[in-house]
Design an enzyme around this catalytic site. Structure first.
Site, PDB file in Angstrom:
ATOM      1  N   ARG A   1     -16.152   0.317  -1.216  1.00  0.00           N
ATOM      2  CA  ARG A   1     -15.230   1.275  -1.784  1.00  0.00           C
ATOM      3  C   ARG A   1     -15.998   2.653  -1.943  1.00  0.00           C
ATOM      4  NH1 ARG A   1     -14.475  -3.196  -3.927  1.00  0.00           N
ATOM      5  NH2 ARG A   1     -12.076  -4.049  -3.741  1.00  0.00           N
ATOM      6  N   GLY A   2     -16.777   2.961  -0.848  1.00  0.00           N
ATOM      7  CA  GLY A   2     -18.046   3.936  -0.838  1.00  0.00           C
ATOM      8  C   GLY A   2     -18.891   3.842  -1.631  1.00  0.00           C
TER       9      GLY A   2
ATOM     10  N   TYR B   1       0.896  -1.224  -0.059  1.00  0.00           N
ATOM     11  CA  TYR B   1       0.178  -0.033  -0.107  1.00  0.00           C
ATOM     12  C   TYR B   1       1.123   1.155  -0.091  1.00  0.00           C
ATOM     13  CZ  TYR B   1      -3.907  -2.897   1.423  1.00  0.00           C
ATOM     14  OH  TYR B   1      -4.986  -4.032   1.556  1.00  0.00           O
TER      15      TYR B   1
ATOM     16  N   SER C   1     -21.974   3.905   0.337  1.00  0.00           N
ATOM     17  CA  SER C   1     -21.812   4.663   1.687  1.00  0.00           C
ATOM     18  C   SER C   1     -22.938   5.638   1.915  1.00  0.00           C
ATOM     19  CB  SER C   1     -20.551   5.292   1.798  1.00  0.00           C
ATOM     20  OG  SER C   1     -20.447   6.201   0.467  1.00  0.00           O
TER      21      SER C   1
ATOM     22  N   LEU D   1     -18.218  -1.126   2.417  1.00  0.00           N
ATOM     23  CA  LEU D   1     -19.117  -0.011   1.776  1.00  0.00           C
ATOM     24  C   LEU D   1     -19.012  -0.126   0.561  1.00  0.00           C
ATOM     25  CD1 LEU D   1     -18.847   2.720   4.349  1.00  0.00           C
ATOM     26  CD2 LEU D   1     -20.576   1.200   4.133  1.00  0.00           C
TER      27      LEU D   1
END
Length: 334
Positions: free
Chosen positions: A213-214, A58, A217, A211
Protein backbone atom coordinates in the site's frame (compact mmCIF):
# COMPACT_ATOMS: atom_id res chain seq x y z
CA UNK A 1 10.34 -2.54 -21.38
CA UNK A 2 9.30 -5.89 -22.79
CA UNK A 3 6.00 -7.27 -21.53
CA UNK A 4 6.25 -10.94 -20.68
CA UNK A 5 3.39 -13.34 -20.07
CA UNK A 6 2.55 -15.85 -17.39
CA UNK A 7 -0.26 -18.36 -16.95
CA UNK A 8 -2.66 -18.37 -14.01
CA UNK A 9 -2.11 -21.94 -12.90
CA UNK A 10 -2.84 -24.96 -15.08
CA UNK A 11 -6.48 -24.02 -15.71
CA UNK A 12 -6.35 -20.24 -15.98
CA UNK A 13 -5.70 -17.80 -18.81
CA UNK A 14 -2.38 -16.49 -20.05
CA UNK A 15 -1.90 -12.98 -18.70
CA UNK A 16 0.72 -10.25 -18.69
CA UNK A 17 3.54 -10.66 -16.16
CA UNK A 18 2.16 -7.64 -14.28
CA UNK A 19 -1.51 -6.93 -13.64
CA UNK A 20 -3.18 -3.64 -12.72
CA UNK A 21 -5.02 -3.50 -9.42
CA UNK A 22 -7.66 -0.79 -9.78
CA UNK A 23 -9.04 -0.51 -6.23
CA UNK A 24 -7.21 2.71 -5.37
CA UNK A 25 -8.92 4.47 -8.25
CA UNK A 26 -12.19 4.29 -6.32
CA UNK A 27 -11.70 3.64 -2.63
CA UNK A 28 -9.58 3.38 0.50
CA UNK A 29 -6.57 5.53 -0.49
CA UNK A 30 -8.01 9.02 -0.63
CA UNK A 31 -9.28 11.01 -3.57
CA UNK A 32 -8.47 9.83 -7.11
CA UNK A 33 -8.90 11.66 -10.39
CA UNK A 34 -11.35 9.82 -12.65
CA UNK A 35 -9.89 11.07 -15.92
CA UNK A 36 -6.38 10.16 -14.81
CA UNK A 37 -7.61 6.76 -13.63
CA UNK A 38 -9.15 5.98 -17.03
CA UNK A 39 -6.00 7.25 -18.75
CA UNK A 40 -3.92 4.96 -16.53
CA UNK A 41 -6.01 1.92 -17.48
CA UNK A 42 -5.61 2.89 -21.14
CA UNK A 43 -1.84 3.32 -20.71
CA UNK A 44 -1.60 -0.08 -19.03
CA UNK A 45 -3.44 -1.77 -21.88
CA UNK A 46 -1.29 0.05 -24.46
CA UNK A 47 1.83 -1.20 -22.64
CA UNK A 48 0.63 -4.78 -22.93
CA UNK A 49 -0.94 -5.26 -19.51
CA UNK A 50 -3.88 -7.62 -19.86
CA UNK A 51 -5.07 -8.35 -16.31
CA UNK A 52 -7.32 -5.73 -14.67
CA UNK A 53 -8.36 -6.49 -11.10
CA UNK A 54 -11.39 -5.02 -9.33
CA UNK A 55 -14.06 -5.78 -6.75
CA UNK A 56 -17.77 -5.07 -6.90
CA UNK A 57 -17.52 -3.34 -3.51
CA UNK A 58 -14.69 -0.97 -4.48
CA UNK A 59 -16.50 2.33 -4.17
CA UNK A 60 -19.78 0.34 -4.11
CA UNK A 61 -19.66 -0.34 -7.84
CA UNK A 62 -17.73 2.80 -8.82
CA UNK A 63 -14.61 0.84 -9.76
CA UNK A 64 -16.44 -1.56 -12.04
CA UNK A 65 -18.15 1.33 -13.82
CA UNK A 66 -14.80 3.09 -14.17
CA UNK A 67 -13.25 -0.01 -15.77
CA UNK A 68 -16.31 -0.32 -17.97
CA UNK A 69 -15.78 3.26 -19.15
CA UNK A 70 -12.10 2.59 -19.81
CA UNK A 71 -12.92 -0.49 -21.87
CA UNK A 72 -15.58 1.34 -23.88
CA UNK A 73 -13.18 4.14 -24.78
CA UNK A 74 -10.08 2.15 -25.72
CA UNK A 75 -9.36 0.62 -29.13
CA UNK A 76 -11.10 -2.63 -30.02
CA UNK A 77 -7.79 -4.49 -30.06
CA UNK A 78 -6.88 -3.35 -26.55
CA UNK A 79 -10.37 -4.05 -25.29
CA UNK A 80 -10.14 -7.57 -26.68
CA UNK A 81 -6.88 -8.25 -24.81
CA UNK A 82 -8.26 -7.12 -21.44
CA UNK A 83 -9.00 -9.82 -18.87
CA UNK A 84 -11.08 -8.67 -15.90
CA UNK A 85 -10.80 -10.28 -12.47
CA UNK A 86 -13.64 -9.49 -10.04
CA UNK A 87 -13.97 -10.08 -6.30
CA UNK A 88 -17.45 -10.23 -4.80
CA UNK A 89 -19.20 -10.94 -1.54
CA UNK A 90 -18.22 -8.07 0.75
CA UNK A 91 -21.27 -6.51 2.42
CA UNK A 92 -21.33 -2.73 2.90
CA UNK A 93 -23.73 -0.19 4.37
CA UNK A 94 -24.52 3.40 3.29
CA UNK A 95 -22.10 4.75 5.90
CA UNK A 96 -19.23 2.84 4.28
CA UNK A 97 -19.13 0.20 7.00
CA UNK A 98 -18.38 -3.49 6.54
CA UNK A 99 -20.77 -6.20 7.69
CA UNK A 100 -19.26 -9.49 6.61
CA UNK A 101 -19.30 -11.62 3.47
CA UNK A 102 -22.01 -13.49 1.60
CA UNK A 103 -21.03 -16.64 -0.28
CA UNK A 104 -24.47 -18.23 -0.67
CA UNK A 105 -25.06 -19.58 -4.20
CA UNK A 106 -28.03 -17.26 -4.78
CA UNK A 107 -25.93 -14.28 -3.68
CA UNK A 108 -23.04 -15.32 -5.93
CA UNK A 109 -25.30 -15.22 -8.98
CA UNK A 110 -26.87 -11.95 -7.88
CA UNK A 111 -23.49 -10.27 -7.44
CA UNK A 112 -22.40 -11.54 -10.87
CA UNK A 113 -25.48 -10.14 -12.59
CA UNK A 114 -24.76 -6.65 -11.27
CA UNK A 115 -21.05 -6.85 -12.12
CA UNK A 116 -21.73 -7.85 -15.71
CA UNK A 117 -24.00 -4.84 -16.08
CA UNK A 118 -21.62 -2.34 -14.47
CA UNK A 119 -18.63 -3.58 -16.44
CA UNK A 120 -20.57 -3.68 -19.69
CA UNK A 121 -19.26 -7.15 -20.58
CA UNK A 122 -20.88 -10.47 -21.37
CA UNK A 123 -18.52 -12.49 -19.19
CA UNK A 124 -16.10 -12.09 -16.28
CA UNK A 125 -12.68 -13.65 -16.88
CA UNK A 126 -11.87 -14.58 -13.25
CA UNK A 127 -14.47 -14.49 -10.47
CA UNK A 128 -13.76 -14.98 -6.77
CA UNK A 129 -15.24 -14.32 -3.36
CA UNK A 130 -13.21 -11.62 -1.61
CA UNK A 131 -13.02 -13.45 1.72
CA UNK A 132 -14.36 -16.77 2.93
CA UNK A 133 -17.93 -16.64 4.22
CA UNK A 134 -17.66 -18.56 7.52
CA UNK A 135 -21.33 -19.56 7.31
CA UNK A 136 -21.17 -21.10 3.82
CA UNK A 137 -18.93 -24.03 2.87
CA UNK A 138 -16.44 -23.04 0.18
CA UNK A 139 -17.74 -25.97 -1.88
CA UNK A 140 -21.13 -24.26 -2.20
CA UNK A 141 -19.65 -20.90 -3.19
CA UNK A 142 -17.25 -22.40 -5.73
CA UNK A 143 -20.01 -24.66 -7.02
CA UNK A 144 -22.16 -21.62 -7.76
CA UNK A 145 -19.32 -19.98 -9.70
CA UNK A 146 -18.86 -23.26 -11.59
CA UNK A 147 -22.50 -23.01 -12.69
CA UNK A 148 -21.77 -19.52 -14.01
CA UNK A 149 -18.81 -20.97 -15.91
CA UNK A 150 -21.09 -23.59 -17.47
CA UNK A 151 -23.46 -20.84 -18.63
CA UNK A 152 -20.64 -18.72 -20.08
CA UNK A 153 -20.92 -15.80 -17.66
CA UNK A 154 -17.55 -16.59 -16.03
CA UNK A 155 -14.43 -18.04 -17.64
CA UNK A 156 -12.28 -19.03 -14.64
CA UNK A 157 -12.70 -19.51 -10.88
CA UNK A 158 -10.35 -17.83 -8.44
CA UNK A 159 -9.92 -17.63 -4.69
CA UNK A 160 -8.90 -14.78 -2.40
CA UNK A 161 -7.18 -14.69 1.00
CA UNK A 162 -7.86 -18.27 2.07
CA UNK A 163 -5.64 -20.87 3.71
CA UNK A 164 -4.19 -24.10 2.38
CA UNK A 165 -7.05 -26.32 3.57
CA UNK A 166 -9.69 -24.14 1.89
CA UNK A 167 -7.61 -24.11 -1.30
CA UNK A 168 -7.64 -27.92 -1.32
CA UNK A 169 -11.39 -28.12 -0.69
CA UNK A 170 -12.13 -25.59 -3.43
CA UNK A 171 -9.86 -27.36 -5.92
CA UNK A 172 -11.64 -30.65 -5.21
CA UNK A 173 -14.92 -28.97 -6.18
CA UNK A 174 -13.95 -27.27 -9.46
CA UNK A 175 -10.82 -26.18 -11.37
CA UNK A 176 -9.23 -23.15 -9.66
CA UNK A 177 -7.10 -20.77 -11.73
CA UNK A 178 -5.44 -18.72 -9.03
CA UNK A 179 -5.37 -17.52 -5.46
CA UNK A 180 -5.24 -13.76 -4.97
CA UNK A 181 -3.40 -12.95 -1.78
CA UNK A 182 -1.07 -10.35 -0.33
CA UNK A 183 2.57 -11.13 -1.06
CA UNK A 184 5.49 -8.74 -0.80
CA UNK A 185 8.89 -8.37 0.79
CA UNK A 186 7.21 -7.55 4.09
CA UNK A 187 4.20 -9.90 3.75
CA UNK A 188 5.62 -13.39 3.22
CA UNK A 189 3.16 -15.49 5.20
CA UNK A 190 2.13 -17.55 2.17
CA UNK A 191 5.56 -19.14 1.84
CA UNK A 192 5.13 -21.67 4.65
CA UNK A 193 1.98 -23.58 3.68
CA UNK A 194 -0.10 -21.75 1.09
CA UNK A 195 2.44 -21.39 -1.71
CA UNK A 196 3.56 -25.05 -1.52
CA UNK A 197 -0.12 -26.07 -1.68
CA UNK A 198 -0.97 -23.94 -4.71
CA UNK A 199 2.13 -25.22 -6.50
CA UNK A 200 1.22 -28.81 -5.72
CA UNK A 201 -2.26 -28.25 -7.15
CA UNK A 202 -1.21 -26.17 -10.17
CA UNK A 203 -2.90 -23.00 -8.95
CA UNK A 204 -1.36 -19.61 -9.73
CA UNK A 205 -0.84 -16.68 -7.37
CA UNK A 206 -1.95 -13.13 -8.14
CA UNK A 207 -0.05 -11.11 -5.58
CA UNK A 208 -1.60 -7.88 -4.38
CA UNK A 209 -0.01 -5.38 -2.00
CA UNK A 210 3.40 -5.85 -3.63
CA UNK A 211 4.35 -2.36 -2.41
CA UNK A 212 2.43 -2.83 0.83
CA UNK A 213 0.00 0.00 0.00
CA UNK A 214 2.85 2.34 -0.84
CA UNK A 215 4.78 1.65 2.37
CA UNK A 216 7.74 0.10 0.54
CA UNK A 217 7.37 2.16 -2.64
CA UNK A 218 10.13 4.55 -1.65
CA UNK A 219 7.68 7.45 -1.89
CA UNK A 220 6.01 7.28 1.51
CA UNK A 221 7.33 9.56 4.27
CA UNK A 222 6.83 9.59 8.03
CA UNK A 223 5.24 13.06 7.97
CA UNK A 224 2.64 12.28 5.32
CA UNK A 225 -0.87 13.26 6.36
CA UNK A 226 -3.54 10.67 5.60
CA UNK A 227 -7.21 11.51 5.18
CA UNK A 228 -9.95 9.93 7.28
CA UNK A 229 -11.04 7.76 4.36
CA UNK A 230 -7.54 6.41 3.73
CA UNK A 231 -7.17 2.79 4.84
CA UNK A 232 -3.56 3.46 5.87
CA UNK A 233 -4.73 5.82 8.62
CA UNK A 234 -5.97 2.69 10.44
CA UNK A 235 -3.37 0.18 9.22
CA UNK A 236 -1.05 -1.02 12.01
CA UNK A 237 2.00 -0.86 9.77
CA UNK A 238 1.52 2.87 9.23
CA UNK A 239 1.26 3.81 12.92
CA UNK A 240 3.88 5.44 15.17
CA UNK A 241 6.88 3.27 15.97
CA UNK A 242 5.73 0.64 13.48
CA UNK A 243 5.91 3.17 10.66
CA UNK A 244 9.35 4.39 11.69
CA UNK A 245 10.65 0.82 11.87
CA UNK A 246 9.18 -0.08 8.49
CA UNK A 247 10.54 3.03 6.79
CA UNK A 248 14.00 2.05 8.08
CA UNK A 249 13.59 -1.19 6.15
CA UNK A 250 12.76 0.88 3.07
CA UNK A 251 15.96 2.89 3.47
CA UNK A 252 17.97 -0.34 3.64
CA UNK A 253 16.26 -1.42 0.44
CA UNK A 254 16.91 1.97 -1.15
CA UNK A 255 20.68 1.44 -0.87
CA UNK A 256 20.40 -1.75 -2.92
CA UNK A 257 18.12 -0.08 -5.46
CA UNK A 258 20.52 2.85 -5.90
CA UNK A 259 23.42 0.48 -6.51
CA UNK A 260 21.44 -1.05 -9.36
CA UNK A 261 20.25 2.30 -10.70
CA UNK A 262 16.57 1.53 -10.14
CA UNK A 263 13.85 2.79 -7.81
CA UNK A 264 12.80 1.19 -4.54
CA UNK A 265 9.41 0.35 -6.03
CA UNK A 266 11.01 -1.33 -9.01
CA UNK A 267 13.25 -3.53 -6.90
CA UNK A 268 10.34 -4.48 -4.61
CA UNK A 269 8.18 -5.47 -7.60
CA UNK A 270 11.10 -7.27 -9.25
CA UNK A 271 11.54 -9.30 -6.06
CA UNK A 272 7.92 -10.52 -6.31
CA UNK A 273 8.46 -11.31 -10.00
CA UNK A 274 11.49 -13.39 -9.01
CA UNK A 275 9.37 -15.66 -6.80
CA UNK A 276 8.33 -17.83 -9.74
CA UNK A 277 6.51 -17.97 -13.06
CA UNK A 278 3.32 -18.87 -11.18
CA UNK A 279 3.27 -15.49 -9.39
CA UNK A 280 1.69 -12.45 -11.12
CA UNK A 281 2.13 -9.17 -9.21
CA UNK A 282 -0.74 -6.68 -9.23
CA UNK A 283 0.48 -3.08 -9.17
CA UNK A 284 -1.91 -0.54 -7.70
CA UNK A 285 -0.91 2.47 -9.81
CA UNK A 286 -3.51 5.24 -9.90
CA UNK A 287 -1.48 7.55 -12.16
CA UNK A 288 0.43 7.08 -15.38
CA UNK A 289 3.77 8.09 -13.87
CA UNK A 290 3.46 5.46 -11.15
CA UNK A 291 2.43 2.92 -13.76
CA UNK A 292 5.50 3.71 -15.85
CA UNK A 293 7.71 3.24 -12.81
CA UNK A 294 6.08 -0.09 -11.97
CA UNK A 295 6.43 -1.39 -15.53
CA UNK A 296 10.14 -0.62 -15.33
CA UNK A 297 10.44 -3.51 -12.87
CA UNK A 298 10.11 -5.87 -15.84
CA UNK A 299 13.59 -4.78 -16.96
CA UNK A 300 15.19 -5.34 -13.55
CA UNK A 301 17.21 -8.54 -13.27
CA UNK A 302 18.01 -9.76 -9.77
CA UNK A 303 20.94 -12.17 -9.54
CA UNK A 304 21.80 -14.37 -6.57
CA UNK A 305 23.86 -11.61 -4.94
CA UNK A 306 21.03 -9.11 -5.32
CA UNK A 307 18.51 -11.50 -3.79
CA UNK A 308 20.85 -12.25 -0.87
CA UNK A 309 21.32 -8.52 -0.24
CA UNK A 310 17.57 -7.93 -0.33
CA UNK A 311 17.01 -10.84 2.04
CA UNK A 312 19.54 -9.37 4.47
CA UNK A 313 18.02 -5.88 4.26
CA UNK A 314 14.42 -7.08 4.65
CA UNK A 315 14.38 -10.59 6.13
CA UNK A 316 11.14 -12.57 6.54
CA UNK A 317 9.08 -11.25 9.44
CA UNK A 318 10.95 -7.94 9.54
CA UNK A 319 7.86 -5.72 9.29
CA UNK A 320 6.34 -4.18 12.40
CA UNK A 321 2.55 -4.41 12.73
CA UNK A 322 -0.11 -6.60 11.15
CA UNK A 323 -1.15 -5.95 7.56
CA UNK A 324 -4.78 -5.24 8.58
CA UNK A 325 -6.48 -3.93 11.74
CA UNK A 326 -7.47 -6.69 14.17
CA UNK A 327 -11.12 -6.76 13.09
CA UNK A 328 -10.17 -7.40 9.48
CA UNK A 329 -7.43 -9.88 10.34
CA UNK A 330 -10.18 -12.05 11.86
CA UNK A 331 -11.59 -12.61 8.33
CA UNK A 332 -8.27 -13.94 6.96
CA UNK A 333 -7.22 -17.57 6.95
CA UNK A 334 -3.62 -16.92 5.96
Amino acid sequence: MTMRTRTLGTTGPQVSALGLGCMGMSALYGEADRAESVATVHAALEAGVTLLDTGDFYGMGHNEMLIGEALRTVSAARREQALVSVKFGALRDPDGGWSGYDGRPAAVKNFAAYSLQRLGVDHIDVYRIARLDPDVPIEETVGAIAELVEKGYVRHIGLSEVGADTVRRAAATAPISDLQIEYSLISRGIEDEILPTTRELGIGITAYGVLSRGLISGHFTADRQLGAGDFRAMSPRFQGDNLRHNLNLVEALRKIAEQKGVSVAQIAIAWVLSRGEDVVPLVGARRRDRLTEALGALDVTLDAADLAAIEEAVPPGAAAGDRYPAAQMAHLES
